[in-house]
Design an enzyme around this catalytic site. Sequence first.
Site, PDB file in Angstrom:
ATOM      1  N   HIS A   1       0.788  -4.163  -0.680  1.00 58.71           N
ATOM      2  CA  HIS A   1      -0.465  -4.193  -1.434  1.00 58.71           C
ATOM      3  C   HIS A   1      -1.640  -4.212  -0.471  1.00 58.71           C
ATOM      4  O   HIS A   1      -1.676  -5.000   0.479  1.00 58.71           O
ATOM      5  CB  HIS A   1      -0.528  -5.434  -2.330  1.00 58.71           C
ATOM      6  CG  HIS A   1      -1.897  -5.688  -2.900  1.00 58.71           C
ATOM      7  ND1 HIS A   1      -2.683  -6.774  -2.554  1.00 58.71           N
ATOM      8  CD2 HIS A   1      -2.636  -4.973  -3.790  1.00 58.71           C
ATOM      9  CE1 HIS A   1      -3.831  -6.727  -3.201  1.00 58.71           C
ATOM     10  NE2 HIS A   1      -3.835  -5.648  -3.961  1.00 58.71           N
ATOM     11  N   SER A   2      -2.616  -3.317  -0.658  1.00 55.98           N
ATOM     12  CA  SER A   2      -3.857  -3.313   0.109  1.00 55.98           C
ATOM     13  C   SER A   2      -3.570  -3.211   1.610  1.00 55.98           C
ATOM     14  O   SER A   2      -3.020  -2.213   2.063  1.00 55.98           O
ATOM     15  CB  SER A   2      -4.668  -4.563  -0.235  1.00 55.98           C
ATOM     16  OG  SER A   2      -5.983  -4.482   0.241  1.00 55.98           O
ATOM     17  N   MET A   3      -3.908  -4.233   2.404  1.00 58.19           N
ATOM     18  CA  MET A   3      -3.584  -4.202   3.824  1.00 58.19           C
ATOM     19  C   MET A   3      -2.094  -4.014   4.033  1.00 58.19           C
ATOM     20  O   MET A   3      -1.657  -3.305   4.946  1.00 58.19           O
ATOM     21  CB  MET A   3      -4.050  -5.493   4.511  1.00 58.19           C
ATOM     22  CG  MET A   3      -3.743  -5.546   6.004  1.00 58.19           C
ATOM     23  SD  MET A   3      -4.163  -7.152   6.753  1.00 58.19           S
ATOM     24  CE  MET A   3      -2.819  -8.183   6.105  1.00 58.19           C
TER      25      MET A   3
ATOM     26  N   ALA B   1      -0.174  -2.334   2.157  1.00 59.58           N
ATOM     27  CA  ALA B   1       0.119  -0.921   1.919  1.00 59.58           C
ATOM     28  C   ALA B   1      -0.182  -0.094   3.161  1.00 59.58           C
ATOM     29  O   ALA B   1       0.528   0.870   3.470  1.00 59.58           O
ATOM     30  CB  ALA B   1      -0.695  -0.411   0.729  1.00 59.58           C
TER      31      ALA B   1
ATOM     32  N   HIS C   1      -8.006  -4.409  -8.273  1.00 64.32           N
ATOM     33  CA  HIS C   1      -7.305  -4.377  -6.997  1.00 64.32           C
ATOM     34  C   HIS C   1      -6.030  -5.217  -7.012  1.00 64.32           C
ATOM     35  O   HIS C   1      -5.043  -4.868  -6.359  1.00 64.32           O
ATOM     36  CB  HIS C   1      -8.252  -4.871  -5.899  1.00 64.32           C
ATOM     37  CG  HIS C   1      -7.721  -4.713  -4.518  1.00 64.32           C
ATOM     38  ND1 HIS C   1      -7.232  -3.513  -4.035  1.00 64.32           N
ATOM     39  CD2 HIS C   1      -7.587  -5.612  -3.488  1.00 64.32           C
ATOM     40  CE1 HIS C   1      -6.837  -3.665  -2.780  1.00 64.32           C
ATOM     41  NE2 HIS C   1      -7.041  -4.931  -2.430  1.00 64.32           N
TER      42      HIS C   1
END
Length: 298
Positions: free
Chosen positions: A110-112, A114, A272
Amino acid sequence: MTDATSMGNSEVMRPQERSFSINGLNLAALEWPGAGLPIIALHGWLDNAASFVPLASYLSGHHLLALDLPGHGHSDHLPAQAHYHLADNLHWINAVADAMGWQRFVLLGHSMGAAIASLAAAAMPQRVIGLSLIDGLGPIALTPQQEVRRLRLLFLKTASAKGRRPFHDIATAARTRQKYSRFAISLEAATTLVERNLRIVTEGYDWRYDEGVKEPSSHYYSEQQVQGILGEIESPALLISGEDGALKGWPGFAERRAALPDLQHELLPGGHHLHMETPQSVAMLLKRFYERLEGETI
């Protein structure tokens, strides 16, 4: 909006605390055992392994291991003056997979996380059999001019925990996390993250995370490099993004998506942290994707 049975359902499957000692650094993790696919989950910046607690109960059957990345959650901080680089996390992923006895595995980021998972999938095609991403695709890219400004900032600013005021209670910390989050996050999701991100001090509670994770890295990729990295990913990939998430309105997204040869992109209502706020919907897409991978030899 939160799924009707989302966050509460996370209580059905309580994770096991895990610890891995790698080159003198202790890495913490949450583990949900299962007979299905081995999955290593990587959280976002300033988040921790609890990011995947709401999702885990909907992925029952698979073997899910959510890491606290260095400097986050219950994991050790890097030594003083060391810097946090995305690519360095590939070492930890590789070592943890070895410790688990997983020759091949799926990545969920997820996010970072990812961004890190994207790098790992490109670097370890022989180990990564599937790449599942939530509201993130590849690392941040800078122009040459931006890179120079970041390098200058690196030597002008040093983060410090001194002067940080403790919180009297967890609820106040959760509201603070919600208030200063770059992207909107529900209080319920913020509380789940904060509960694993606090330590008890004399005056109440203080953050566990290393202030060093807020410092600029000494190295970033160019957009051309990022697209080149994405183009080398050999495993099937799934990207789930929120309609109001980090990728909304990003002009460079189309080129990155085109760079990844085998990418399935699904857009869901939410922001997000949609994997925490609407976990059942996210898990449904993940499970379908993982079914495609079940025939692979682990």
